[in-house]
Design a protein around this motif. Structure first.
Motif, PDB file in Angstrom:
ATOM      1  N   ARG A  70       0.015   3.815   5.569  1.00  0.00           N
ATOM      2  CA  ARG A  70      -0.254   3.415   4.330  1.00  0.00           C
ATOM      3  C   ARG A  70      -1.974   3.092   5.183  1.00  0.00           C
ATOM      4  NH1 ARG A  70       3.710   2.541   2.025  1.00  0.00           N
ATOM      5  NH2 ARG A  70       5.626   2.392   2.872  1.00  0.00           N
ATOM      6  N   ARG A  71      -2.410   3.145   4.084  1.00  0.00           N
ATOM      7  CA  ARG A  71      -4.055   2.623   4.404  1.00  0.00           C
ATOM      8  C   ARG A  71      -4.427   2.073   3.079  1.00  0.00           C
ATOM      9  NH1 ARG A  71      -6.871   7.952   6.011  1.00  0.00           N
ATOM     10  NH2 ARG A  71      -7.236   7.916   3.416  1.00  0.00           N
ATOM     11  N   ALA A  72      -5.727   1.099   3.179  1.00  0.00           N
ATOM     12  CA  ALA A  72      -5.755   0.747   2.072  1.00  0.00           C
ATOM     13  C   ALA A  72      -7.534   1.560   1.586  1.00  0.00           C
ATOM     14  CB  ALA A  72      -6.486  -0.358   1.760  1.00  0.00           C
ATOM     15  N   GLY A  73      -7.933   2.899   0.836  1.00  0.00           N
ATOM     16  CA  GLY A  73      -9.031   2.938   0.710  1.00  0.00           C
ATOM     17  C   GLY A  73      -9.297   4.246   2.139  1.00  0.00           C
ATOM     18  N   ILE A 123      -5.762   1.667   8.663  1.00  0.00           N
ATOM     19  CA  ILE A 123      -4.838   2.046   8.489  1.00  0.00           C
ATOM     20  C   ILE A 123      -3.462   1.492   9.309  1.00  0.00           C
ATOM     21  CG2 ILE A 123      -2.651   4.357   9.779  1.00  0.00           C
ATOM     22  CD1 ILE A 123      -5.654   5.649   9.599  1.00  0.00           C
ATOM     23  N   GLU A 124      -2.279   1.549   8.993  1.00  0.00           N
ATOM     24  CA  GLU A 124      -0.995   0.366   9.730  1.00  0.00           C
ATOM     25  C   GLU A 124      -0.287   0.843  10.345  1.00  0.00           C
ATOM     26  OE1 GLU A 124       0.728  -0.913   6.012  1.00  0.00           O
ATOM     27  OE2 GLU A 124      -0.454  -1.156   4.246  1.00  0.00           O
ATOM     28  N   PRO A 125      -0.600   0.191  11.460  1.00  0.00           N
ATOM     29  CA  PRO A 125      -0.271   1.207  12.786  1.00  0.00           C
ATOM     30  C   PRO A 125       1.150   1.307  13.204  1.00  0.00           C
ATOM     31  CG  PRO A 125      -1.486  -0.557  13.419  1.00  0.00           C
ATOM     32  CD  PRO A 125      -1.566  -0.873  11.180  1.00  0.00           C
ATOM     33  N   LYS A 126       2.298   0.099  11.768  1.00  0.00           N
ATOM     34  CA  LYS A 126       3.702   0.579  11.720  1.00  0.00           C
ATOM     35  C   LYS A 126       3.813   1.636  10.804  1.00  0.00           C
ATOM     36  CE  LYS A 126       4.950  -3.912  13.566  1.00  0.00           C
ATOM     37  NZ  LYS A 126       5.184  -5.227  13.611  1.00  0.00           N
ATOM     38  N   SER A 127       3.395   2.002  10.153  1.00  0.00           N
ATOM     39  CA  SER A 127       3.376   3.109   8.694  1.00  0.00           C
ATOM     40  C   SER A 127       2.998   4.655  10.358  1.00  0.00           C
ATOM     41  CB  SER A 127       2.459   2.700   7.970  1.00  0.00           C
ATOM     42  OG  SER A 127       1.088   3.202   7.679  1.00  0.00           O
ATOM     43  N   MET A 128       2.101   4.518  11.083  1.00  0.00           N
ATOM     44  CA  MET A 128       2.011   5.812  11.398  1.00  0.00           C
ATOM     45  C   MET A 128       3.166   7.058  11.659  1.00  0.00           C
ATOM     46  SD  MET A 128      -1.610   5.512  13.500  1.00  0.00           S
ATOM     47  CE  MET A 128      -0.872   4.355  15.063  1.00  0.00           C
ATOM     48  N   VAL A 129       2.661   8.359  11.324  1.00  0.00           N
ATOM     49  CA  VAL A 129       3.856   9.169  11.235  1.00  0.00           C
ATOM     50  C   VAL A 129       2.965  10.205  11.961  1.00  0.00           C
ATOM     51  CG1 VAL A 129       5.698  11.041  10.475  1.00  0.00           C
ATOM     52  CG2 VAL A 129       5.501   8.586   9.605  1.00  0.00           C
ATOM     53  N   VAL A 130       2.901  11.001  12.617  1.00  0.00           N
ATOM     54  CA  VAL A 130       2.493  11.988  13.552  1.00  0.00           C
ATOM     55  C   VAL A 130       2.641  13.068  13.214  1.00  0.00           C
ATOM     56  CG1 VAL A 130       1.197  11.070  15.500  1.00  0.00           C
ATOM     57  CG2 VAL A 130       3.289  11.934  15.524  1.00  0.00           C
ATOM     58  N   THR A 162       0.593  -1.307   0.273  1.00  0.00           N
ATOM     59  CA  THR A 162      -0.473   0.076  -0.141  1.00  0.00           C
ATOM     60  C   THR A 162       0.722   1.203   0.217  1.00  0.00           C
ATOM     61  OG1 THR A 162      -1.420  -0.892   1.419  1.00  0.00           O
ATOM     62  CG2 THR A 162      -1.647   0.674   0.929  1.00  0.00           C
ATOM     63  N   PRO A 163       0.215   2.405  -1.337  1.00  0.00           N
ATOM     64  CA  PRO A 163       1.528   3.384  -1.076  1.00  0.00           C
ATOM     65  C   PRO A 163       1.287   3.928   0.372  1.00  0.00           C
ATOM     66  CG  PRO A 163      -0.740   4.059  -2.275  1.00  0.00           C
ATOM     67  CD  PRO A 163      -0.140   2.083  -1.785  1.00  0.00           C
ATOM     68  N   LEU A 164       2.549   5.121   0.680  1.00  0.00           N
ATOM     69  CA  LEU A 164       2.668   5.861   2.009  1.00  0.00           C
ATOM     70  C   LEU A 164       2.012   7.350   1.376  1.00  0.00           C
ATOM     71  CD1 LEU A 164       2.972   6.200   4.616  1.00  0.00           C
ATOM     72  CD2 LEU A 164       5.715   7.575   3.284  1.00  0.00           C
ATOM     73  N   LEU A 165       0.557   7.729   2.685  1.00  0.00           N
ATOM     74  CA  LEU A 165      -0.361   8.458   2.173  1.00  0.00           C
ATOM     75  C   LEU A 165       0.753   9.873   3.100  1.00  0.00           C
ATOM     76  CD1 LEU A 165      -3.341   6.717   1.967  1.00  0.00           C
ATOM     77  CD2 LEU A 165      -2.778   7.739   0.061  1.00  0.00           C
ATOM     78  N   GLU A 166       0.049  11.665   1.963  1.00  0.00           N
ATOM     79  CA  GLU A 166       0.823  12.432   2.705  1.00  0.00           C
ATOM     80  C   GLU A 166      -0.214  12.818   3.403  1.00  0.00           C
ATOM     81  OE1 GLU A 166       3.320  14.804   4.213  1.00  0.00           O
ATOM     82  OE2 GLU A 166       3.882  13.315   3.674  1.00  0.00           O
ATOM     83  N   GLY A 167      -0.971  13.522   4.338  1.00  0.00           N
ATOM     84  CA  GLY A 167      -1.188  13.974   4.654  1.00  0.00           C
ATOM     85  C   GLY A 167      -1.946  15.931   4.032  1.00  0.00           C
TER      86      GLY A 167
END
Length: 164
Positions: free
Chosen positions: A82-85, A91-98, A3-8
């Protein structure tokens, strides 16, 4: 395939902001449109329009200006993930950046109240963010269409914002 890394989205805040509404992470539709709460089924704009007296169907920039004129800032807890949909549950917990809240509160020291738009935003913030800011926190029911409580109940809970 990963899953691609998404930017807020960047924060929406004006000088003198008093309160901050934090979501978890923008929906796929919001990311595509580069607008907070872009899904028309999300009740955010209907609720805040009711609280602050503006047209929920006004152009996006006008809605943002209306919130800012009432001292309201918007952002999300997560900067990247990273999140599908669009579901918070995906949301993939290990991918979370605050996001950098120390910087936000340094730049907007008049923010003293934070309202979380839903449980996921409050939970992730509580687990991943450490601040020394004199700020009060309150979780509100999510305005997402996935939160099946009636609009009237959401609006009633969100009334605390207009009183602050």
């Amino acid at each position: 395939m990963a899953t691609p890394l998404l930017e807020g989205l960047p924060p929406i805040a004006a000088h003198g902001a008093r309160l901050l509404i934090l979501g978890s992470f923008p929906s796929a539709q919001s990311l595509t449109m580069r607008q907070y709460y872009a899904n028309p089924r999300n009740a955010f704009w209907r609720i805040t329009a009711e609280l602050f007296g503006f047209d929920p169907n006004a152009p996006y920039e006008s809605r943002l200006a209306a919130l800012q004129s009432h001292g309201v800032a918007l952002w999300d807890v997560l900067r990247r993930c990273r999140r599908a949909g669009s579901s918070d549950a995906k949301i993939e917990p290990k991918s979370m950046v605050v996001n950098d809240f120390a910087d936000l509160f340094a730049n907007y020291p008049t923010i003293t109240q934070v309202y979380f738009n839903g449980e996921k935003a409050a939970t992730v913030f509580g687990k991943l963010v450490r601040l020394d800011a004199p700020v009060s926190y309150q979780r509100l029911p999510s305005t997402s269409p996935a939160n099946a409580i009636p609009l009237e109940a959401k609006l009633a809970a969100w009334q605390v914002i207009s009183l602050s």
